[in-house]
Design a protein around this motif. Structure first.
Motif, mmCIF file in Angstrom:
data_model
loop_
_atom_site.group_PDB
_atom_site.id
_atom_site.type_symbol
_atom_site.label_atom_id
_atom_site.label_comp_id
_atom_site.label_asym_id
_atom_site.label_seq_id
_atom_site.Cartn_x
_atom_site.Cartn_y
_atom_site.Cartn_z
ATOM 1 N N HIS A 7 -9.799 9.986 -7.821
ATOM 2 C CA HIS A 7 -11.226 10.205 -8.053
ATOM 3 C C HIS A 7 -11.951 9.171 -7.211
ATOM 4 N N HIS A 8 -13.160 9.498 -6.747
ATOM 5 C CA HIS A 8 -13.830 8.648 -5.764
ATOM 6 C C HIS A 8 -14.485 7.435 -6.429
ATOM 7 N N THR A 9 -13.656 6.517 -6.945
ATOM 8 C CA THR A 9 -14.095 5.285 -7.591
ATOM 9 C C THR A 9 -13.326 4.108 -6.979
ATOM 10 N N PRO A 10 -13.730 2.863 -7.246
ATOM 11 C CA PRO A 10 -13.177 1.720 -6.507
ATOM 12 C C PRO A 10 -11.661 1.595 -6.519
ATOM 13 N N ASN A 11 -11.024 1.770 -7.664
ATOM 14 C CA ASN A 11 -9.579 1.557 -7.699
ATOM 15 C C ASN A 11 -8.795 2.621 -6.930
ATOM 16 N N PRO A 12 -9.086 3.908 -7.090
ATOM 17 C CA PRO A 12 -8.422 4.882 -6.224
ATOM 18 C C PRO A 12 -8.716 4.681 -4.742
ATOM 19 N N MET A 13 -9.904 4.175 -4.416
ATOM 20 C CA MET A 13 -10.235 3.978 -3.008
ATOM 21 C C MET A 13 -9.326 2.952 -2.346
ATOM 22 N N LYS A 14 -8.830 1.974 -3.111
ATOM 23 C CA LYS A 14 -7.864 1.014 -2.550
ATOM 24 C C LYS A 14 -6.637 1.747 -2.025
ATOM 25 N N VAL A 15 -6.123 2.652 -2.851
ATOM 26 C CA VAL A 15 -4.920 3.400 -2.477
ATOM 27 C C VAL A 15 -5.220 4.331 -1.311
ATOM 28 N N ALA A 16 -6.399 4.946 -1.329
ATOM 29 C CA ALA A 16 -6.803 5.795 -0.209
ATOM 30 C C ALA A 16 -6.798 5.009 1.094
ATOM 31 N N LEU A 17 -7.329 3.788 1.055
ATOM 32 C CA LEU A 17 -7.352 2.965 2.255
ATOM 33 C C LEU A 17 -5.939 2.610 2.706
ATOM 34 N N PHE A 18 -5.071 2.243 1.770
ATOM 35 C CA PHE A 18 -3.695 1.923 2.139
ATOM 36 C C PHE A 18 -3.025 3.113 2.818
ATOM 37 N N LEU A 19 -3.187 4.291 2.248
ATOM 38 C CA LEU A 19 -2.541 5.470 2.817
ATOM 39 C C LEU A 19 -3.077 5.785 4.206
ATOM 40 N N GLU A 20 -4.373 5.598 4.404
ATOM 41 C CA GLU A 20 -4.946 5.849 5.724
ATOM 42 C C GLU A 20 -4.530 4.779 6.724
ATOM 43 N N GLU A 21 -4.408 3.554 6.275
ATOM 44 C CA GLU A 21 -3.973 2.477 7.176
ATOM 45 C C GLU A 21 -2.528 2.688 7.643
ATOM 46 N N THR A 22 -1.683 3.161 6.755
ATOM 47 C CA THR A 22 -0.252 3.231 7.044
ATOM 48 C C THR A 22 0.199 4.581 7.578
ATOM 49 N N THR A 150 -2.607 -12.334 8.508
ATOM 50 C CA THR A 150 -2.581 -10.917 8.835
ATOM 51 C C THR A 150 -3.239 -10.104 7.720
ATOM 52 N N TYR A 151 -3.621 -8.924 8.078
ATOM 53 C CA TYR A 151 -4.205 -7.953 7.140
ATOM 54 C C TYR A 151 -3.115 -7.448 6.204
ATOM 55 N N THR A 152 -3.348 -7.528 4.888
ATOM 56 C CA THR A 152 -2.330 -7.166 3.907
ATOM 57 C C THR A 152 -2.949 -6.361 2.761
ATOM 58 N N ILE A 153 -2.089 -6.015 1.812
ATOM 59 C CA ILE A 153 -2.573 -5.300 0.630
ATOM 60 C C ILE A 153 -3.542 -6.135 -0.192
ATOM 61 N N ALA A 154 -3.540 -7.444 -0.042
ATOM 62 C CA ALA A 154 -4.544 -8.261 -0.750
ATOM 63 C C ALA A 154 -5.940 -7.910 -0.255
ATOM 64 N N ASP A 155 -6.089 -7.741 1.049
ATOM 65 C CA ASP A 155 -7.388 -7.360 1.616
ATOM 66 C C ASP A 155 -7.756 -5.942 1.198
ATOM 67 N N VAL A 156 -6.776 -5.043 1.222
ATOM 68 C CA VAL A 156 -7.020 -3.658 0.799
ATOM 69 C C VAL A 156 -7.487 -3.623 -0.653
ATOM 70 N N SER A 157 -6.810 -4.385 -1.506
ATOM 71 C CA SER A 157 -7.136 -4.381 -2.927
ATOM 72 C C SER A 157 -8.527 -4.943 -3.190
ATOM 73 N N SER A 186 -15.672 -7.217 8.494
ATOM 74 C CA SER A 186 -14.513 -7.044 9.361
ATOM 75 C C SER A 186 -13.585 -5.951 8.832
ATOM 76 N N ILE A 187 -13.296 -5.995 7.531
ATOM 77 C CA ILE A 187 -12.416 -4.982 6.940
ATOM 78 C C ILE A 187 -13.098 -3.619 6.969
ATOM 79 N N ASP A 188 -14.366 -3.587 6.620
ATOM 80 C CA ASP A 188 -15.082 -2.326 6.484
ATOM 81 C C ASP A 188 -15.267 -1.609 7.813
ATOM 82 N N SER A 189 -15.138 -2.317 8.915
ATOM 83 C CA SER A 189 -15.290 -1.708 10.241
ATOM 84 C C SER A 189 -13.999 -1.076 10.751
#
Length: 225
Positions: A7-22, A150-157, A186-189
């Motif tokens: 669902h389009h809320t903050p916690n699912p968006m973390k996972v969405a970003l991880f999946l798109e990054e990887t 380096t960019y990690t899951i801490a930044d994604v979270s 930086s992350i958002d770009s």
């Protein structure tokens, strides 16, 4: 194929970003939390806590956004940081999971959803959210990333909730936190952020926050069924 309950809320968006990054392949499974789909027996068999996000990876279920990030990063070797930074990584992930996220969520609730007159609660959760932002702002002085170099899951979270700073803190948002603001910009770009933002935008999620939606979203506010 990873099934991603979203669902389009903050916690699912973390996972969405991880999946798109990887670039890990996934099947999006929309979960309309305003319609109460998180409370169905079928979904509670995946996440007993009845919240988004959750994933099913083969025979494995994982729920809670930070647990999902840790599981995926470790299994697939993505954005996990250096082994020497493992303790630091766990510390910041728990800070986000137990502090930044919950206090941000409560600040949003009491500032925007709760009945008027609860000034103590509004101040309590706003100030705690601000304090967590201050901790991150101090930590990020002279740093590009939350853990290591380096960019990690801490930044994604962290991005998932920091993205909502104006809703959590008020109109000034990240202005009082220059190091955090620099980090966020930086992350958002990153191109993956733009891709993550469009996930699920073609799904007709319920938008009206009516009484039924409130009962689905805040069930503890109502008599137990």
């Amino acid at each position: 194929m990873i099934k991603f309950y979203f669902h389009h809320t903050p916690n699912p968006m973390k996972v969405a970003l991880f999946l798109e990054e990887t670039g890990l392949p996934f099947e999006l499974v929309p979960l309309d939390t305003l319609k109460g789909e998180q409370h169905t027996p079928e979904f509670k068999a995946i996440n007993p806590n009845a919240k988004a996000p959750a994933i099913v990876d083969g025979e494995t279920r994982v729920f809670d956004s930070n647990a999902i990030l840790m599981y995926l990063s470790e299994k697939y070797g993505k954005l996990e940081g250096k082994s020497d930074d493992r303790a630091e990584m766990l510390s910041w992930l728990m800070f986000i999971a137990s502090g930044l996220g919950p206090y941000s969520g409560q600040s949003v609730h009491f500032r925007h959803m709760a009945p008027e007159g609860l000034d103590y609660a509004v101040n309590r959760y706003l100030r705690e959210a601000q304090r967590h932002y201050e901790v991150l702002d101090t930590h990020l002085e002279g740093r590009d990333f939350i853990v290591g170099d380096t960019y990690t899951i801490a930044d994604v979270s962290a991005w998932g909730w920091i993205d909502k700073a104006p809703v959590v803190l008020g109109e000034e948002g990240l202005a009082p936190y220059p190091n955090l603001k620099r980090w966020f910009e930086s992350i958002d770009s990153r191109p993956a952020v733009a891709r993550a933002r469009v996930i699920g935008t073609d799904v007709a999620f319920k938008k009206e926050f009516d009484e039924d939606a409130k009962k689905a979203f805040f069930p503890s506010n109502y008599p137990k069924v």
